[in-house]
Design a protein around this motif. Structure first.
Motif, short mmCIF file in Angstrom:
data_model
loop_
_atom_site.label_atom_id
_atom_site.label_comp_id
_atom_site.label_asym_id
_atom_site.label_seq_id
_atom_site.Cartn_x
_atom_site.Cartn_y
_atom_site.Cartn_z
N GLY A 1 35.98 10.36 -66.81
CA GLY A 1 36.84 10.55 -67.98
C GLY A 1 37.98 11.51 -67.71
N ARG A 2 37.71 12.59 -66.98
CA ARG A 2 38.76 13.54 -66.63
C ARG A 2 39.83 12.86 -65.78
NH1 ARG A 2 35.82 17.51 -64.77
NH2 ARG A 2 35.93 16.97 -62.57
N ALA A 3 39.39 12.03 -64.86
CA ALA A 3 40.34 11.31 -64.01
C ALA A 3 41.21 10.37 -64.83
CB ALA A 3 39.59 10.53 -62.92
N LEU A 4 40.63 9.70 -65.80
CA LEU A 4 41.37 8.73 -66.61
C LEU A 4 42.17 9.39 -67.73
CD1 LEU A 4 38.73 5.88 -66.96
CD2 LEU A 4 40.67 6.01 -65.40
N ASP B 1 38.53 15.45 -55.98
CA ASP B 1 37.51 16.34 -56.54
C ASP B 1 36.56 15.59 -57.46
OD1 ASP B 1 38.61 18.45 -55.15
OD2 ASP B 1 39.65 19.29 -56.89
N CYS B 2 37.07 14.58 -58.15
CA CYS B 2 36.24 13.77 -59.03
C CYS B 2 35.40 12.76 -58.25
CB CYS B 2 37.11 13.03 -60.05
SG CYS B 2 37.84 14.09 -61.30
N GLY B 3 35.68 12.62 -56.96
CA GLY B 3 34.92 11.70 -56.12
C GLY B 3 35.35 10.25 -56.24
N LEU B 4 36.55 10.02 -56.76
CA LEU B 4 36.99 8.64 -57.00
C LEU B 4 37.84 8.08 -55.87
CD1 LEU B 4 37.78 8.86 -60.79
CD2 LEU B 4 35.70 8.09 -59.67
N CYS C 1 45.72 7.42 -63.84
CA CYS C 1 45.36 6.02 -64.10
C CYS C 1 46.22 5.09 -63.26
CB CYS C 1 45.55 5.69 -65.59
SG CYS C 1 44.35 6.45 -66.67
N ARG C 2 47.51 5.38 -63.19
CA ARG C 2 48.41 4.55 -62.39
C ARG C 2 48.04 4.61 -60.91
NH1 ARG C 2 54.10 6.52 -63.62
NH2 ARG C 2 54.71 4.78 -62.29
N ASN D 1 48.96 16.84 -56.30
CA ASN D 1 48.07 17.49 -57.27
C ASN D 1 47.12 16.49 -57.93
OD1 ASN D 1 49.18 20.02 -56.80
ND2 ASN D 1 50.72 19.78 -58.40
N HIS D 2 47.64 15.33 -58.27
CA HIS D 2 46.81 14.31 -58.90
C HIS D 2 45.80 13.72 -57.91
CE1 HIS D 2 48.57 14.25 -62.87
NE2 HIS D 2 49.78 14.25 -62.32
N LEU D 3 46.22 13.53 -56.67
CA LEU D 3 45.28 13.03 -55.65
C LEU D 3 44.16 14.04 -55.41
CD1 LEU D 3 47.71 11.38 -53.09
CD2 LEU D 3 46.04 10.21 -54.55
N ALA D 4 44.49 15.32 -55.45
CA ALA D 4 43.46 16.36 -55.29
C ALA D 4 42.44 16.27 -56.42
CB ALA D 4 44.10 17.74 -55.25
N CYS D 5 42.90 16.06 -57.63
CA CYS D 5 41.99 15.90 -58.77
C CYS D 5 41.09 14.69 -58.57
CB CYS D 5 42.79 15.78 -60.06
SG CYS D 5 41.76 15.46 -61.52
N LEU D 6 41.68 13.57 -58.16
CA LEU D 6 40.89 12.35 -57.95
C LEU D 6 39.90 12.51 -56.81
CD1 LEU D 6 43.72 9.71 -58.49
CD2 LEU D 6 41.80 10.23 -60.03
#
Length: 111
Positions: A15-18, A60-63, A24-25, A53-58
């Motif tokens: 959910g955090r990733a989305l 970290d989320c394991g996605l 999402c893009r 920054n967004h790739l780092a979040c993704l």
């Protein structure tokens, strides 16, 4: 019913990733094919710093995962089932959107 903390944590990470349109893009782009950060930034029309920054979040989320490719690093979905999950989730949301039962949804923004 989900009651195990690990199950809830997994869904919260997803959910955090989305929760961000850019993430999402990115996920939708990687669903189509693995990509290099520079190419993703150009495709999405965002700066490389912002993309990073967004790739780092993704990550970290394991996605998403990184795959070394010579001197470059390629990004791809961590599991091909994530692409199917994104497709299923999008289809479900579109179906629910078409069948709103709340008459005041447009005015109140509740659903």
């Amino acid at each position: 019913m989900l009651t195990l903390a690990p199950d809830i944590d997994v869904l919260a990470r997803f959910g955090r990733a989305l929760a961000d349109p850019i993430r999402c893009r990115i996920l939708l782009a990687l669903r189509e094919a693995p990509a290099y950060p520079a190419d993703l930034a150009d495709t999405l029309g965002i700066s490389r710093t912002r993309l990073s920054n967004h790739l780092a979040c993704l990550r970290d989320c394991g996605l998403v995962v990184t795959v070394p490719d010579g001197r470059r690093t390629r990004y791809e979905l961590a599991d091909e089932r994530l692409g199917h999950a994104l497709d299923d989730l999008r289809a479900a949301v579109v179906a629910v959107e078409a069948d709103r039962t709340c008459a005041e949804a447009g005015d109140k923004g509740c659903c």
